[in-house]
Design a protein around this motif. Sequence first.
Motif, short mmCIF file in Angstrom:
data_model
loop_
_atom_site.label_atom_id
_atom_site.label_comp_id
_atom_site.label_asym_id
_atom_site.label_seq_id
_atom_site.Cartn_x
_atom_site.Cartn_y
_atom_site.Cartn_z
N ASN A 234 1.33 -11.74 12.03
CA ASN A 234 1.64 -10.44 12.61
C ASN A 234 0.94 -10.26 13.96
O ASN A 234 1.54 -9.79 14.93
N TRP A 235 -0.33 -10.68 14.02
CA TRP A 235 -1.08 -10.52 15.27
C TRP A 235 -0.61 -11.49 16.35
O TRP A 235 -0.53 -11.14 17.52
N VAL A 236 -0.27 -12.71 15.96
CA VAL A 236 0.20 -13.68 16.96
C VAL A 236 1.56 -13.27 17.50
O VAL A 236 1.78 -13.24 18.71
N ILE A 237 2.49 -12.90 16.60
CA ILE A 237 3.86 -12.58 17.03
C ILE A 237 3.93 -11.25 17.76
O ILE A 237 4.49 -11.15 18.86
N ASN A 238 3.35 -10.20 17.16
CA ASN A 238 3.53 -8.86 17.71
C ASN A 238 2.57 -8.54 18.85
O ASN A 238 2.98 -7.99 19.88
#
Length: 508
Positions: A378-382
């Motif tokens: 979630n943190w890498v993508i968003n």
Amino acid sequence: MLDLTYETPKVKTIAGATGDWELVIGLEVHAQVATKAKLFSGASTQFGAEPNSNVAFVDAGMPGMLPVINEECVAYAVKTGLGLKAQINLNSAFDRKNYFYPDLPQGYQISQLYHPIVGTGEVLVEMGTGIAGEKPTARNVRIERIHLEQDAGKSIHDMDPAMSFVDLNRTGVALMEIVSFPDIRGPEEAAAYVVKLRQILRYLSTCDGNMQNGNLRADVNVSVCRPGDYEKFQASGDFGDLGTRCEIKNMNSMRFIQLAIDFEARRQIAILEDGGKIIQETRLYDADKNETRSMRSKEEAHDYRYFPDPDLLPLEIEQAWVDDIAASLPELPDAKKARFIKDFGLSDYDASVLTADVDSAGYFEAVAQGSDGKLAANWVINELFGRLKKDDKDISDSPISAARLGQIVALIKSDKISGKIAKDVFEIAYTSDRDPVEIVKTEGMEQVTDTGAIEVAVDKIIAANPDQVAKAKENPKLAGWFVGQVMKATGGKANPAAVNKLVSDKLK
């Protein structure tokens, strides 16, 4: 491996005046081999060098100069074949393809028509986002062959209206021509095939896939047929069932590939429905006018007077050498995606995004090391990908390292900071190159988990707002207002779960 429970992609159908038509597409993708030297000389392959500065005598076609095979180019072709699950031919040979053009100083191109180095293989092409449970579609596009050949030079026509110039820097650069069977049935699927092929090549490090520099380009063969004719071809193997094809040369954009195919298919349908015949020819795509135009009639093999190159012996390689290359193959995209889904519990969509690029996959895996895979994704993508896109940066240029983003994820997971505070920590770490743990400590951002301290804040807010308490007792949804006030009063440091529970208990 991936659990292939996908549906078959729908065939692109175009409605004509006399009924429906289907598209049949095959691609010849030219991938520049990522070696520092050319196929038959030691000249540099560096992009952007001064014109005619990377040219050896043999590249320039000087009399008496003999080609010498670059073993690394052969190894990269074998590696690519293995990555595409293809047959490796231990015996192959080079041929001369004869034609005359100013940027081909030898008067012929050295290629492999009759005995290519790689035989049949396949590429799994997936389409659909996989978002919100949407089921992706997939098709195995068969590879007919991969052969090695040398590139030609470049003719430049826009420097002087009265003259043309020739740059021989690309002459002799090693290309892998990856030829598909006519398995592709629509413009979107054609673009998806090129995307997947480029992804595999980049994972293998055999081609950088840079289309802007001409390091990956596609010749697209398009024909149209009536519904049911393709099934006849599959049963009989007779290409006549698929209609006369036209080849669109040198496509170097996924978007233009789709537009060119759509235009060319409609052009052919209009001719056929008007009682005409399709002429087999080579065409160019004009992006400004969004149309294809005739370049020359399509030559057959005999027009090029192919014959075995007398200066090069047949290429014989040992199975043990192929086995050594196979043993060194990296984890490829499909296998990595399946592992991410299994090991980190990711959705099909998230795993696809993270494995689309080998550097992104490596970055994510470093972030998720020993932490929560879904939270890391979630943190890498968003957060990270969103910020990099905004700043027009690649993952390789990320101002925040995978180790430091991993620290932020670990701080959230351990309840040291909330998700909201984490965004502030991310912003500071991204712009200042500071350590996230140090940021939390120095800036006093650590989350308050002491329920006693949180309860004091909750009691104070409830005591100060009796009217809101009465409303919340009638409508429990209004409890969120108290949660927001407590978070505001604590500077966002209170543990949200603890605040929610205490507010709920107090209002009851």
